[in-house]
Design a protein around this motif. Structure first.
Motif, PDB file in Angstrom:
ATOM      1  N   SER A 167      64.264  30.517  46.243  1.00  0.00           N
ATOM      2  CA  SER A 167      64.663  29.297  45.605  1.00  0.00           C
ATOM      3  C   SER A 167      65.792  28.647  46.408  1.00  0.00           C
ATOM      4  N   HIS A 168      66.457  29.326  47.167  1.00  0.00           N
ATOM      5  CA  HIS A 168      67.427  28.395  47.890  1.00  0.00           C
ATOM      6  C   HIS A 168      66.628  27.351  49.084  1.00  0.00           C
ATOM      7  N   PRO A 169      65.684  28.310  49.841  1.00  0.00           N
ATOM      8  CA  PRO A 169      65.078  27.544  50.919  1.00  0.00           C
ATOM      9  C   PRO A 169      64.074  26.316  50.176  1.00  0.00           C
ATOM     10  N   GLY A 209      72.577  34.086  48.812  1.00  0.00           N
ATOM     11  CA  GLY A 209      73.723  34.686  47.889  1.00  0.00           C
ATOM     12  C   GLY A 209      74.495  34.015  47.327  1.00  0.00           C
ATOM     13  N   HIS A 210      74.538  32.746  47.637  1.00  0.00           N
ATOM     14  CA  HIS A 210      75.754  31.821  47.314  1.00  0.00           C
ATOM     15  C   HIS A 210      75.240  31.579  45.658  1.00  0.00           C
ATOM     16  N   HIS A 211      74.194  31.976  45.492  1.00  0.00           N
ATOM     17  CA  HIS A 211      73.798  31.497  43.853  1.00  0.00           C
ATOM     18  C   HIS A 211      74.287  32.922  42.966  1.00  0.00           C
ATOM     19  N   MET A 212      74.955  33.840  43.858  1.00  0.00           N
ATOM     20  CA  MET A 212      75.248  35.025  43.022  1.00  0.00           C
ATOM     21  C   MET A 212      76.489  35.564  43.284  1.00  0.00           C
TER      22      MET A 212
HETATM   23 CU   LIG Z   1      71.468  27.692  47.300  1.00  0.00          CU
END
Ligand SMILES: [Cu+2]
Lengths: 529, 218
Positions: free
Chosen positions: A236-238, A285-288
């Motif tokens: 989901s980041h890409p 990992g910046h979502h976590m």
């Molecule tokens: Cu992201």
């Protein structure tokens, strides 16, 4: 011209239109959910819908907008239509696969829609476990299946583009003569084929776990819910770049055309696209940051997230430099493109706030995050999509739309957008959490501003629907190249014939040969010989 | 243009200008697809790795409950089928239609044999109460982790088996077309594409086999 001839077509241009119609329908369904949410949020009390309904509304909004509008929006419509035309090919490499991809999209979409209407899902579009596997008693499996099916449509589109761009370029069209639109779609396709299968398998595992109450995400039985988050965000980041890279491609085409300048730093633009796609795989990992991953992992993910800002900034710099000393005209596509640059920059910079570990602790799961990603996905991607639609509309339909109305709509959209989402940054900083259907009274002023802005935004979306539909029958006939743009797609009639090119064009010029650097007029290249 | 003329033009305007281009495009397309598949299975192996690192002893203990003999026989069956497939690709390339059909038939039969053996394995595991969620029985101290192992076992081998079944259907179609439709210009290409897919499914098993059957027995 029967209905069946459309439903069984292998022509990439017609499939693009099939996609355009279906994603527009989904856009307005997702928009309806957002409208209900903004109405609910006009007052602090939860008085219009219940908390459960509100949860289902934001889930429906997210699922539909992400997977059934944003992901396919630019690639499957404009990309489908333009990739073969821009590289001098007769069609995509696998036309039948292209049609299959549309049917998969529709199947996944109807499946999801049915599930959402028959009772809905309350997990949010992120499907976090163990809520989605254990506690939620809504239609998780049905919706996840719909997204899974749609994922294969993405994969097939990406595969088709990669092969087409590699193997079907016209003679003389080397990699560094490709329009940036093609570079962007190439990078997007690579993300589509590498990231989507990870989502597909993750959702499969989620479904199996929900069915049998055993699995690797369930902490009660030794599973790890963080694993789900890692896998989910690995896709989901890409996926954000699936939405934004094609938008960047469109904006490069438009800005060059309406400033009559070649794109500044063409090669650095192409490399920046590849860099964004590549680094974009390493920042999930910046979502976590607050979900319990190792602190060193957090530091590295934070650092890498800052690194993505560099190629993004190169792009903004180059767009600005392209304008420099240009002969700028403010046609509707240009207004959308300039709006994109501003909103993308704003959204991107606010992303850096969120990428900073300490600041994120305060901002995470607040409206600041909501504002940030809407600036990128709506302010950025949707503006660029509409800019692209307005830019290539004459090519696609053979008709011109009323320019004054289009300019008005573009400005209205920009204002309405900022009016809707800027207050949400402030709400977030003040601590208003996302996904709440009631809130403390001190937040009301900003929420009312946001809801009022949404009304303007909605008009900004409906207007193009009206005048573009009108132009289909009443609009002035368009010439082959109404904007005086470079690019192979403008060398064929509007709308292009089924076979695209009478004879395969031969390309001898660099891209974006706009005056004053062009040797001859505005034509880029490629008289067919 | 009339709709008939349009349809005809669309028919004539296949995207490719010649056979070489078509071959290269199909080749690249297949490899891209297999890359996608690699990431699809990659999630499973990643999940396996994470769980195994957390519960090394329980995974070793559970791993010893898989059927080593049947797993090994199946590995041999699948490798042999891949050999037959490789020979079929070669036979099609040199236009030996009869050989190609026979070898495809052998591949297909071995593929079915694999699934049958796998079925017996599943049945035995069901009888030994090793199916997660359905009255799973194991040494109490390691029960949850062992159940996780068998969950992964069934998911990994199950998804692999689905891929194998798809491969069997594909090979069946290619073989039937070759047997009854005669040798067409694109026959070598379709055999080759089916072959690439089959080898991929085989390679996935080559990774599954040590993870589920071998590691615990060293
Ligand atoms: Cu992201």
């Amino acid at each position: 011209m029967t209905l069946w001839s459309w439903l069984s077509t292998h022509d990439h241009k017609r499939i693009a239109l099939l996609y355009a119609i279906s994603i527009t329908a989904f856009f307005f369904i997702g928009g309806a959910a957002a409208t209900l949410m903004r109405i609910e949020l006009a007052t602090p009390a939860g008085d219009v819908v219940s908390a459960e309904t509100y949860n289902k509304l934001f889930t429906m909004h997210g699922v539909i907008m992400v997977w059934f509008f944003l992901i396919p929006s630019i690639p499957a419509t404009l990309g489908n239509f333009l990739v073969p035309l821009m590289i001098g090919a007769r069609d995509l490499a696998f036309p039948r696969l292209n049609l299959t991809s549309w049917y998969l999209y529709v199947a996944g979409g109807l499946f999801t829609l049915a599930a959402l209407l028959l009772g809905g899902v309350d997990t949010g579009w992120t499907f976090y476990t163990p809520f989605s596997t254990l506690y939620s008693n809504t239609h998780v499996i049905a919706v996840v299946t719909g997204v899974f099916i749609a994922g294969f449509s993405s994969i097939l589109t990406g595969l088709n583009f990669i092969v087409t761009i590699h193997k079907l370029r016209a003679p003389g069209l080397t990699w560094f003569r490709l329009p940036l639109f093609i570079w962007a779609h190439y990078a997007t396709s690579v993300i589509l084929v590498l990231a989507t299968p990870v989502l597909a398998m993750t959702l499969t595992l989620l479904g199996i776990e929900r069915l049998f109450h055993v699995g690797i995400f369930d902490p009660a039985l030794g599973g790890d819910p963080l694993l789900f988050q890692h896998l989910f965000w690995f896709y989901s980041h890409p996926a954000v770049y699936i939405m934004i890279l094609p938008a960047m491609g469109i904006v490069s085409e438009i800005i060059a055309c309406f400033s009559r300048n070649p794109v500044f730093g063409y090669r650095s633009m192409a490399y920046a696209i590849i860099a964004i796609a590549g680094i974009g795989f390493l920042v999930w990992g910046h979502h976590m940051f607050v979900s319990g991953q190792a602190v060193y992992a957090g530091m590295i993910f934070s650092l890498l997230s800052f690194v993505v800002a560099i190629p993004s900034a190169i792009k903004v710099f180059n767009w600005t430099a392209t304008l420099y000393k240009g002969t700028i005209s403010f046609e509707a596509p240009m207004l959308y493109a300039l709006g994109f640059v501003g909103l993308f920059m704003f959204g991107g910079l606010s992303g850096l706030f969120l990428a900073a570990l300490a600041l994120d602790v305060h901002l995470t799961d607040t409206y600041f995050v909501v504002a940030h990603f809407h600036y990128i996905m709506v302010g950025g991607s949707v503006s660029a999509y509409l800019g692209g639609i307005h830019f290539w509309w004459p090519k696609i339909t053979g008709r011109m739309y009323p320019p004054k109305w289009a300019q008005f709509a573009a400005v209205l959209l920009f204002l309405g957008f900022n009016f809707t989402f800027f207050p949400q940054y402030l709400l977030g900083v003040e601590g208003m959490p996302r996904r709440y259907h009631e809130y403390a009274p001190e937040f009301q002023t900003l929420h009312v501003l946001s809801s009022a802005g949404a009304v303007i935004l909605a008009i900004g979306y409906l207007l193009p629907l009206v005048y573009l539909t009108w132009s289909l029958t009443r609009g002035r006939k368009a010439s082959a190249n109404p904007w005086g743009a470079t690019g192979l797609e403008w060398t064929v009639p509007s709308p292009p014939p089924v076979e695209n090119f009478g004879e395969t064009p031969i390309v001898t010029q660099e891209p974006y040969a706009y005056p004053p650097h062009a040797v001859s007029g505005g034509a880029r290249r490629a008289a067919s010989t | 243009m009339s709709s008939a003329a349009r349809a005809e033009a669309a028919e004539a305007s296949g995207a490719f200008s010649d056979r070489d281009q078509q071959r290269e495009a199909c080749d690249l397309g297949m490899w891209v697809f297999l890359t996608t598949e690699t990431l699809f299975f990659g999630v499973l192996f990643f999940g396996y790795l994470m769980a195994r690192l957390r519960f090394p002893e329980a995974f070793a203990a559970a791993g010893r409950h898989t059927d080593f003999a049947l797993g090994t026989i199946n590995t041999a069956v699948l490798l042999t089928s891949s050999l037959a497939m490789a020979l079929a690709v070669r036979a099609a390339a040199i236009r030996r239609r009869r050989w190609a059909v026979l070898l495809l038939g052998a591949t297909l039969t071995l593929g079915v044999a694999f699934l049958v053996i796998k079925g017996f394995e599943y049945r035995a595991e069901y009888l030994q109460h090793l199916v997660p969620g359905a009255d799973f029985r194991f040494d109490a101290a390691q029960r949850d982790a062992a159940q996780l192992f068998f969950w992964l076992y069934f998911v990994m081998t199950g998804i692999h088996a689905i891929h194998l079944a798809i491969g069997i259907v594909v090979i069946g179609v290619v073989a039937a077309r070759l047997a009854f439709g005669g040798f067409a210009l694109q026959s070598p290409l379709s055999v080759e594409m089916a072959g690439l897919y089959w080898h991929f499914v085989d390679v996935v098993w080559i990774f599954i086999y040590p993870c589920l059957y071998l590691i615990a027995r060293s």
